[in-house]
Design an enzyme around this catalytic site. Structure first.
Site, PDB file in Angstrom:
ATOM      1  N   CYS A  43     -10.151  -5.143   0.262  1.00  0.00           N
ATOM      2  CA  CYS A  43     -11.325  -4.338   0.202  1.00  0.00           C
ATOM      3  C   CYS A  43     -12.175  -4.325  -0.972  1.00  0.00           C
ATOM      4  CB  CYS A  43     -10.932  -2.679   0.358  1.00  0.00           C
ATOM      5  SG  CYS A  43     -10.252  -2.079  -1.399  1.00  0.00           S
ATOM      6  N   CYS A  73      -3.995   0.510  -2.504  1.00  0.00           N
ATOM      7  CA  CYS A  73      -4.116  -0.758  -1.876  1.00  0.00           C
ATOM      8  C   CYS A  73      -3.107  -1.422  -2.418  1.00  0.00           C
ATOM      9  CB  CYS A  73      -5.194  -1.585  -1.687  1.00  0.00           C
ATOM     10  SG  CYS A  73      -6.696  -0.808  -0.942  1.00  0.00           S
ATOM     11  N   GLU A  90       0.279   5.381   0.569  1.00  0.00           N
ATOM     12  CA  GLU A  90      -0.571   6.156   1.069  1.00  0.00           C
ATOM     13  C   GLU A  90      -0.114   7.728   0.777  1.00  0.00           C
ATOM     14  OE1 GLU A  90      -1.065   5.448   5.195  1.00  0.00           O
ATOM     15  OE2 GLU A  90      -2.112   3.727   4.939  1.00  0.00           O
ATOM     16  N   CYS A 145     -10.443  -3.573  -4.468  1.00  0.00           N
ATOM     17  CA  CYS A 145      -9.606  -4.480  -4.910  1.00  0.00           C
ATOM     18  C   CYS A 145     -10.194  -5.838  -5.293  1.00  0.00           C
ATOM     19  CB  CYS A 145      -8.569  -4.942  -3.797  1.00  0.00           C
ATOM     20  SG  CYS A 145      -7.415  -3.514  -3.497  1.00  0.00           S
ATOM     21  N   GLU A 205      -2.985  -4.728  -2.976  1.00  0.00           N
ATOM     22  CA  GLU A 205      -3.439  -5.820  -4.121  1.00  0.00           C
ATOM     23  C   GLU A 205      -3.169  -5.014  -5.454  1.00  0.00           C
ATOM     24  OE1 GLU A 205      -4.692  -5.082  -1.176  1.00  0.00           O
ATOM     25  OE2 GLU A 205      -5.813  -6.338  -0.344  1.00  0.00           O
ATOM     26  N   ASN A 254       0.820  -1.187  -0.042  1.00  0.00           N
ATOM     27  CA  ASN A 254       0.083  -0.036   0.007  1.00  0.00           C
ATOM     28  C   ASN A 254       0.708   1.104   0.050  1.00  0.00           C
ATOM     29  OD1 ASN A 254       0.608  -0.719   2.806  1.00  0.00           O
ATOM     30  ND2 ASN A 254      -1.015   0.521   3.545  1.00  0.00           N
TER      31      ASN A 254
HETATM   32  N1  THU Z   1      -5.166  -1.488   2.703  1.00  0.00           N
HETATM   33  C1  THU Z   1      -4.886  -2.337   1.759  1.00  0.00           C
HETATM   34  O1  THU Z   1      -3.733  -2.107   1.207  1.00  0.00           O
HETATM   35  N2  THU Z   1      -5.224  -3.567   1.251  1.00  0.00           N
HETATM   36  C2  THU Z   1      -6.362  -3.929   1.810  1.00  0.00           C
HETATM   37  O2  THU Z   1      -7.026  -5.063   1.449  1.00  0.00           O
HETATM   38  C3  THU Z   1      -6.959  -3.212   2.895  1.00  0.00           C
HETATM   39  C4  THU Z   1      -6.359  -2.078   3.317  1.00  0.00           C
HETATM   40  C5  THU Z   1      -4.483  -0.487   2.873  1.00  0.00           C
HETATM   41  C6  THU Z   1      -5.216   0.915   2.673  1.00  0.00           C
HETATM   42  C7  THU Z   1      -4.557   1.801   3.781  1.00  0.00           C
HETATM   43  O3  THU Z   1      -3.136   2.143   3.021  1.00  0.00           O
HETATM   44  C8  THU Z   1      -4.333   0.896   4.937  1.00  0.00           C
HETATM   45  O4  THU Z   1      -4.381  -0.169   4.579  1.00  0.00           O
HETATM   46  C9  THU Z   1      -5.315   0.927   6.134  1.00  0.00           C
HETATM   47  O5  THU Z   1      -6.770   1.137   5.514  1.00  0.00           O
END
Ligand code: THU
Length: 157
Positions: A111, A72, A63, A114, A74, A61
């Protein structure tokens, strides 16, 4: 009245019960968490994709201070695979998450955005994607693709 009942099998395996190939992919997803840029959530997610030619593509991920710009793990991994290995089928995606000094005890699940992206991967390659969702206390092994996590998924006809 008609009724639709949807049910799927999800295996819950301990890490040492995984095949050596699945262990290696989970390990790659765990490694990928270390590359995460997640200063806002402190929730580092890693994904690793096994392609049909044996290549493993990692993502994590990323940000951003404008939170909605974040992406994310994925989708980072999927889009990297699509850019760098166009046309290669994605066989399995492993996901792991690291927070507060350890990997999560429960498996992390992708999520909604994804999941919808994986729907499109399966549609393009005409083949399901296996999912390995890692947690310290057990890994969900999903053999039947994204339908398991996204029943009645949206697809263009
Ligand atoms: N996140 C992912 O990278 N993948 C997921 O399946 C769920 C959430 C990330 C998004 C954000 O950067 C952090 O996790 C917290 O939500």
């Amino acid at each position: 009245m008609n009724k639709i009942t949807i049910s799927h099998d999800i295996l819950l395996l301990q890490y040492n019960e995984l095949s050596s190939q699945d262990k290696a992919l989970v390990d790659a997803a765990k490694d990928a968490t270390q590359l995460s840029y997640s200063p806002y959530s402190n929730f580092a997610v890693g994904a690793a994709i096994l392609l049909e030619d044996g290549t493993v593509v990692k993502g994590c991920n990323q940000e951003n201070g404008a939170y909605g710009n974040s992406i994310c793990a994925e989708r980072t991994a999927i889009f990297t695979a699509q850019c760098q290995h166009k046309g290669k089928k994605m066989l399995t995606i492993a996901i792991a998450a690291y927070t507060d000094g350890d990997f999560t005890h429960n498996p992390i699940t992708p999520c909604g955005a994804c999941r919808q992206t994986i729907v499109e991967v399966e549609a393009c390659q005409q083949e399901k994607v296996r999912l390995l969702l890692y947690g310290i206390d057990g890994t969900y092994v999903i053999e039947d693709g994204i339908d398991v996590l996204m029943p009645l998924k949206f697809e263009l006809d």
